[in-house]
Design an enzyme around this catalytic site. Structure first.
Site, PDB file in Angstrom:
ATOM      1  N   HIS A 321      -3.688   1.562  -0.346  1.00 36.01           N
ATOM      2  CA  HIS A 321      -2.270   1.342   0.006  1.00 36.01           C
ATOM      3  C   HIS A 321      -2.202   0.009   0.746  1.00 36.01           C
ATOM      4  CE1 HIS A 321       1.812   2.168   0.831  1.00 36.01           C
ATOM      5  NE2 HIS A 321       1.716   3.129   1.734  1.00 36.01           N
ATOM      6  N   HIS A 360      -0.280  -0.766  -9.931  1.00 39.16           N
ATOM      7  CA  HIS A 360       0.721  -0.128  -9.090  1.00 39.16           C
ATOM      8  C   HIS A 360       1.191   1.144  -9.757  1.00 39.16           C
ATOM      9  CE1 HIS A 360       4.220   0.454  -6.546  1.00 39.16           C
ATOM     10  NE2 HIS A 360       3.611  -0.342  -5.694  1.00 39.16           N
ATOM     11  N   ASP A 416       0.028  -7.157  -2.677  1.00 33.91           N
ATOM     12  CA  ASP A 416      -1.116  -7.445  -1.816  1.00 33.91           C
ATOM     13  C   ASP A 416      -2.042  -8.524  -2.360  1.00 33.91           C
ATOM     14  OD1 ASP A 416      -0.552  -5.767   0.281  1.00 33.91           O
ATOM     15  OD2 ASP A 416      -1.326  -4.015  -0.764  1.00 33.91           O
TER      16      ASP A 416
END
Ligand code: ACO
Length: 481
Positions: A321, A360, A416
């Site tokens: 995460h 994702h 990210d």
């Protein structure tokens, strides 16, 4: 079991003619309901428009249980059936349930906060596209929007910013608590513990049905998150903690608490302030992700918001995460040079490790936040100079996007993949990346928490299980084992 999807029959008027399988062939259970033509687009999020135009009825799913021959009609609302409606389907006295590890196809709530269309790469907070908010708004304005549902007018924004600014200080005992951590404590552990500790400093926070009380705790937490994050950062460096400077903006104050030394006022480059503000906006909410689900799940016990958000911070800490950006940097550093990328990719494809920052659960074409971050990278590097890892990241992205393994699995860079490069350019060590994520996500967690506690449909979160263990054994004394 077979399924049929169509307009809901009015049981009271059709009586014995209820079984629609008599008029239409039953569909195989593998059929995707969205392709049958029997279900209309559920309409805009939160809309009541769930029926097919002109049908005059509600949509339904007709299920025939092949074990008993019984047929059941389940109402479809907003593209979902109620899992509880399956309970009536029973061949053995045990009602039917759904099995959904990781909640890949289960809606846990109704929410009006954030809309995502993963296939189209759309992310909207309260209906406003993320691109427009990143371009034209500020983090505190976005926080107000998430929490209140509307953009603030000038007076409302000034009052909100004032309230946040005047709650940035911590009780001295919170500071002492943080000083008690080991010199090398991970800042996420410190953040999680100190947010949880805030519940003991504000015991009135358990009055969660009092709207003014909720607002006060929300203000406190959004205001104090940068202070907690900065203290955790200074702790690792063995530097004295810097108290908030309420003359500064939210982001400037955060940067000052992080980096100020002996200068009377810390002056941050406005381009870097803007970039960090944008990054906080991009992270501010993301509907029912792992950490928000943790906040909601813990919050469903009616605990105070500090305890619920501490749970969210714990979830965010994980490398799948929010911890992914820290892992991305470590991965890029380990790859070390562009020449090593093919070997690394082979290892990923052989299942030895994951390409961190890729993939994702929801976005299967592109992550709109990644696109905005790539632009922010340019803005930041114009000030700080280019991060040498950028070249490796860009080449890694290029190779992966052309590779069948990633194409087939619809794996694209997520938020990210590039955020860590910016954070590093801003002088943050990798351990701090997830702390920045948590500061950005706090308004979203709190907006979702406030929505939860006002939602009359919500109950304490308590999933079912499929029990796979032994049954009713006789205790064996130690001597006989
Ligand atoms: N690298 C290599 N393979 C991957 C990756 C990856 N990053 N992500 C998924 N896959 C593969 C899986 O191994 C699986 O392959 P298989 O079908 O051969 O078994 C397939 O793609 C589907 O992956 P799942 O794990 O089922 O996808 P899921 O939706 O459960 O997971 C997740 C999504 C956790 C984000 C995953 O893509 C991942 O681990 N990515 C790396 C970590 C990361 O970047 N996390 C940040 C997410 S964004 C955020 O939280 C802010």
């Amino acid at each position: 079991m077979s399924f049929y999807i169509g307009p809901m029959t009015d049981v009271s008027t059709t009586g014995a003619d209820l079984d629609p399988t008599a008029q239409q062939p039953a569909l195989d259970e593998s059929v995707d309901p969205t392709t049958t033509g029997g279900v209309d687009d559920p309409g805009p999020a939160g809309s009541d428009d769930t029926g097919p135009a002109g049908s005059g009825g509600r949509d339904s799913l007709t299920v025939t249980d092949n074990r008993t021959g019984e047929t059941y009609e389940l109402e479809i609302t907003d593209g979902t059936i109620r899992a509880a409606d399956l309970k009536q389907i029973s061949a053995d006295g045990q009602g039917l349930a759904t099995y959904d590890p990781g909640f890949v196809n289960t809606a846990s709530c109704r929410s009006a906060v954030t809309y995502i269309d993963g296939d189209a790469g759309i992310l909207e907070y309260r209906g406003y596209p993320i691109e427009q908010l990143a371009e034209s708004s500020t983090f505190l304005e976005v926080a107000y929007l998430l929490l209140n549902g509307e953009l603030p007018n000038e007076t409302e924004l000034a009052s909100w910013v004032h309230d946040i600014t005047t709650h940035t200080f911590l009780h001295e005992n919170v500071k002492q608590l943080m000083q008690g951590f080991r010199y090398d404590a991970h800042p996420m552990g410190m953040l999680m513990s100190s947010v949880s500790a805030l519940s003991t400093f504000y015991p009135d926070a358990n009055q969660i049905s009092d709207v003014d009380n909720r607002q006060l705790q929300i203000t406190r937490l959004i205001a104090k998150m940068p202070t907690l994050g900065a203290f955790a950062f200074r702790h690792a460096q063995g530097k004295p903690y810097v108290y908030p400077d309420n003359r500064l903006s939210y982001v400037e104050n955060f940067l000052a608490m992080l980096f100020k030394m002996s200068e009377p006022t810390y002056g941050a480059d406005p381009r870097l302030v803007k970039a960090l503000d944008v990054l906080l906006i991009l992270h501010a909410d993301h509907e029912q992700n792992c950490s928000t689900n943790a906040v909601r799940s813990v919050g469903s016990s009616q605990v105070d918001p500090y305890s619920a958000v501490a749970a969210g911070i714990g979830a965010l800490y994980g490398p799948l995460h929010g911890g992914a950006n820290e892992s991305v940097l470590k991965m890029l550093r380990r790859i070390g040079s562009v020449d090593n990328i093919p070997g690394f990719i082979d290892g990923v494809k052989a299942g030895k490790e994951k390409l961190m920052g890729f993939g994702h659960r929801v976005y299967k074409n592109f992550d709109p936040r990644a696109t905005i971050i790539k632009k922010a990278c340019d803005d930041v590097f114009a000030v700080t100079g280019v991060n040498p890892l950028l070249k490796i990241a860009q080449e890694l992205e290029r190779i992966a996007l052309e590779d069948e393994y990633f194409i087939k699995r619809k794996l694209y860079p997520n938020v990210d993949f590039y955020s860590g490069l910016i954070y590093e350019a801003l002088q943050f060590p990798p351990e701090m990346f997830t702390v920045l994520f948590a500061i950005g996500r706090t308004p979203g967690w709190l907006a979702q928490w406030a929505e939860l506690v006002q939602d009359k449909e919500q109950k304490i979160a308590r999933p079912k299980q499929i029990y796979t263990g032994h049954r009713t054994r006789t205790f064996v004394p130690m001597a006989d084992r």
